[in-house]
Design a protein around this motif. Structure first.
Motif, PDB file in Angstrom:
ATOM      1  N   LYS A  97      21.444  -4.378  88.526  1.00  0.00           N
ATOM      2  CA  LYS A  97      19.978  -4.307  88.449  1.00  0.00           C
ATOM      3  C   LYS A  97      19.344  -4.830  89.738  1.00  0.00           C
ATOM      4  O   LYS A  97      18.395  -4.238  90.256  1.00  0.00           O
ATOM      5  CB  LYS A  97      19.469  -5.093  87.242  1.00  0.00           C
ATOM      6  CG  LYS A  97      19.749  -4.402  85.927  1.00  0.00           C
ATOM      7  CD  LYS A  97      19.160  -5.142  84.760  1.00  0.00           C
ATOM      8  CE  LYS A  97      19.484  -4.393  83.477  1.00  0.00           C
ATOM      9  NZ  LYS A  97      18.887  -5.013  82.303  1.00  0.00           N
ATOM     10  N   LYS A  98      19.896  -5.916  90.268  1.00  0.00           N
ATOM     11  CA  LYS A  98      19.372  -6.443  91.527  1.00  0.00           C
ATOM     12  C   LYS A  98      19.686  -5.501  92.684  1.00  0.00           C
ATOM     13  O   LYS A  98      18.878  -5.349  93.599  1.00  0.00           O
ATOM     14  CB  LYS A  98      19.943  -7.832  91.806  1.00  0.00           C
ATOM     15  CG  LYS A  98      19.337  -8.911  90.937  1.00  0.00           C
ATOM     16  CD  LYS A  98      19.877 -10.276  91.312  1.00  0.00           C
ATOM     17  CE  LYS A  98      19.264 -11.355  90.435  1.00  0.00           C
ATOM     18  NZ  LYS A  98      19.833 -12.686  90.740  1.00  0.00           N
ATOM     19  N   MET A  99      20.857  -4.874  92.647  1.00  0.00           N
ATOM     20  CA  MET A  99      21.193  -3.903  93.696  1.00  0.00           C
ATOM     21  C   MET A  99      20.208  -2.747  93.686  1.00  0.00           C
ATOM     22  O   MET A  99      19.751  -2.299  94.742  1.00  0.00           O
ATOM     23  CB  MET A  99      22.622  -3.376  93.511  1.00  0.00           C
ATOM     24  CG  MET A  99      23.702  -4.341  93.937  1.00  0.00           C
ATOM     25  SD  MET A  99      25.364  -3.689  93.667  1.00  0.00           S
ATOM     26  CE  MET A  99      25.440  -2.399  94.923  1.00  0.00           C
ATOM     27  N   CYS A 100      19.890  -2.244  92.493  1.00  0.00           N
ATOM     28  CA  CYS A 100      18.933  -1.125  92.385  1.00  0.00           C
ATOM     29  C   CYS A 100      17.557  -1.534  92.893  1.00  0.00           C
ATOM     30  O   CYS A 100      16.906  -0.778  93.620  1.00  0.00           O
ATOM     31  CB  CYS A 100      18.853  -0.633  90.946  1.00  0.00           C
ATOM     32  SG  CYS A 100      20.331   0.250  90.410  1.00  0.00           S
ATOM     33  N   LYS A 101      17.137  -2.733  92.530  1.00  0.00           N
ATOM     34  CA  LYS A 101      15.838  -3.220  92.989  1.00  0.00           C
ATOM     35  C   LYS A 101      15.829  -3.348  94.517  1.00  0.00           C
ATOM     36  O   LYS A 101      14.880  -2.929  95.178  1.00  0.00           O
ATOM     37  CB  LYS A 101      15.523  -4.565  92.343  1.00  0.00           C
ATOM     38  CG  LYS A 101      14.168  -5.108  92.712  1.00  0.00           C
ATOM     39  CD  LYS A 101      13.869  -6.410  92.003  1.00  0.00           C
ATOM     40  CE  LYS A 101      12.503  -6.932  92.420  1.00  0.00           C
ATOM     41  NZ  LYS A 101      12.186  -8.216  91.812  1.00  0.00           N
ATOM     42  N   GLN A 113       7.187   4.314 102.706  1.00  0.00           N
ATOM     43  CA  GLN A 113       6.717   5.105 101.562  1.00  0.00           C
ATOM     44  C   GLN A 113       7.277   4.456 100.295  1.00  0.00           C
ATOM     45  O   GLN A 113       8.371   3.898 100.325  1.00  0.00           O
ATOM     46  CB  GLN A 113       7.262   6.540 101.625  1.00  0.00           C
ATOM     47  CG  GLN A 113       6.944   7.291 102.874  1.00  0.00           C
ATOM     48  CD  GLN A 113       5.608   7.999 102.773  1.00  0.00           C
ATOM     49  OE1 GLN A 113       5.209   8.396 101.696  1.00  0.00           O
ATOM     50  NE2 GLN A 113       4.931   8.158 103.885  1.00  0.00           N
ATOM     51  N   PRO A 114       6.579   4.561  99.185  1.00  0.00           N
ATOM     52  CA  PRO A 114       7.172   4.050  97.945  1.00  0.00           C
ATOM     53  C   PRO A 114       8.408   4.867  97.570  1.00  0.00           C
ATOM     54  O   PRO A 114       8.496   6.071  97.866  1.00  0.00           O
ATOM     55  CB  PRO A 114       6.059   4.217  96.910  1.00  0.00           C
ATOM     56  CG  PRO A 114       5.015   5.058  97.533  1.00  0.00           C
ATOM     57  CD  PRO A 114       5.257   5.109  99.013  1.00  0.00           C
ATOM     58  N   CYS A 115       9.346   4.222  96.945  1.00  0.00           N
ATOM     59  CA  CYS A 115      10.542   4.923  96.494  1.00  0.00           C
ATOM     60  C   CYS A 115      10.151   5.861  95.361  1.00  0.00           C
ATOM     61  O   CYS A 115       9.471   5.465  94.414  1.00  0.00           O
ATOM     62  CB  CYS A 115      11.580   3.902  96.005  1.00  0.00           C
ATOM     63  SG  CYS A 115      13.169   4.627  95.601  1.00  0.00           S
ATOM     64  N   PRO A 116      10.554   7.125  95.411  1.00  0.00           N
ATOM     65  CA  PRO A 116      10.201   8.065  94.338  1.00  0.00           C
ATOM     66  C   PRO A 116      10.736   7.578  92.988  1.00  0.00           C
ATOM     67  O   PRO A 116      11.825   7.006  92.903  1.00  0.00           O
ATOM     68  CB  PRO A 116      10.894   9.363  94.740  1.00  0.00           C
ATOM     69  CG  PRO A 116      11.126   9.243  96.207  1.00  0.00           C
ATOM     70  CD  PRO A 116      11.322   7.784  96.469  1.00  0.00           C
ATOM     71  N   SER A 117       9.966   7.791  91.950  1.00  0.00           N
ATOM     72  CA  SER A 117      10.351   7.293  90.620  1.00  0.00           C
ATOM     73  C   SER A 117      11.631   7.955  90.100  1.00  0.00           C
ATOM     74  O   SER A 117      12.346   7.370  89.299  1.00  0.00           O
ATOM     75  CB  SER A 117       9.216   7.512  89.630  1.00  0.00           C
ATOM     76  OG  SER A 117       8.908   8.893  89.526  1.00  0.00           O
ATOM     77  N   HIS A 118      11.949   9.151  90.574  1.00  0.00           N
ATOM     78  CA  HIS A 118      13.149   9.847  90.113  1.00  0.00           C
ATOM     79  C   HIS A 118      14.407   9.428  90.892  1.00  0.00           C
ATOM     80  O   HIS A 118      15.513   9.821  90.556  1.00  0.00           O
ATOM     81  CB  HIS A 118      12.980  11.359  90.222  1.00  0.00           C
ATOM     82  CG  HIS A 118      12.874  11.843  91.643  1.00  0.00           C
ATOM     83  ND1 HIS A 118      11.685  11.801  92.336  1.00  0.00           N
ATOM     84  CD2 HIS A 118      13.802  12.315  92.496  1.00  0.00           C
ATOM     85  CE1 HIS A 118      11.887  12.262  93.564  1.00  0.00           C
ATOM     86  NE2 HIS A 118      13.170  12.581  93.680  1.00  0.00           N
ATOM     87  N   GLU A 119      14.237   8.622  91.934  1.00  0.00           N
ATOM     88  CA  GLU A 119      15.375   8.196  92.755  1.00  0.00           C
ATOM     89  C   GLU A 119      16.243   7.222  91.983  1.00  0.00           C
ATOM     90  O   GLU A 119      15.752   6.341  91.304  1.00  0.00           O
ATOM     91  CB  GLU A 119      14.854   7.514  94.026  1.00  0.00           C
ATOM     92  CG  GLU A 119      15.893   7.271  95.074  1.00  0.00           C
ATOM     93  CD  GLU A 119      16.394   8.550  95.693  1.00  0.00           C
ATOM     94  OE1 GLU A 119      17.612   8.721  95.755  1.00  0.00           O
ATOM     95  OE2 GLU A 119      15.590   9.391  96.092  1.00  0.00           O
ATOM     96  N   GLU A 120      17.558   7.402  92.100  1.00  0.00           N
ATOM     97  CA  GLU A 120      18.471   6.486  91.419  1.00  0.00           C
ATOM     98  C   GLU A 120      18.388   5.119  92.034  1.00  0.00           C
ATOM     99  O   GLU A 120      18.198   4.950  93.192  1.00  0.00           O
ATOM    100  CB  GLU A 120      19.933   6.977  91.520  1.00  0.00           C
ATOM    101  CG  GLU A 120      20.173   8.218  90.742  1.00  0.00           C
ATOM    102  CD  GLU A 120      20.368   9.444  91.650  1.00  0.00           C
ATOM    103  OE1 GLU A 120      19.998   9.392  92.809  1.00  0.00           O
ATOM    104  OE2 GLU A 120      20.870  10.440  91.149  1.00  0.00           O
TER     105      GLU A 120
END
Length: 120
Positions: A97-101, A113-120
């Motif tokens: 979870k921390k890695m993804c964040k 740019q904000p990270c797209p919501s569909h990005e893993e």
């Protein structure tokens, strides 16, 4: 490194298996074999897993997919897929979870740019 991402997972897996065999025969059984897979054609993550199954020890990649040119398969998705495939010891070593964040934050800082919501 697969700079063109032209190969399919089964093709790349065969090359990795051959290189691992040559490493072993040359006395480098403990040598680390890392792969770096570029994004094109939508097979980057599948190619990483094919390499791992066929003898690669890991990936040389950033935490997020953003990279020079088109990007690359990232270590965060690779770790997540390996845990999904049953390698739960990785979940004990790494806080996914921390890695993804962190990957999302790196994406935002790198691209402004904000990270797209569909990005893993």
């Amino acid at each position: 490194e697969d700079p063109t991402a032209w190969l399919f997972p089964d093709e790349l897996g065969k090359y990795v298996r051959m290189v691992r065999l040559m490493m072993d025969r040359a006395g480098h059984k403990n040598g680390k074999f890392l792969v770096h897979i570029h994004m094109y054609f939508g097979l980057a993550e599948a190619n990483v897993l094919a390499c791992m199954v066929n003898g690669a020890d890991g990936v040389w990649a950033a935490m997020c997919k953003v990279g020079a040119q088109v990007g690359h398969a990232c270590s965060t998705v690779t770790a997540t897929n390996l845990v999904r495939a049953g390698h739960t010891e990785l979940a004990d070593k790494f806080d996914l979870k921390k890695m993804c964040k962190a990957a999302r934050q790196i994406h935002s800082v790198s691209t402004r740019q904000p990270c797209p919501s569909h990005e893993e």
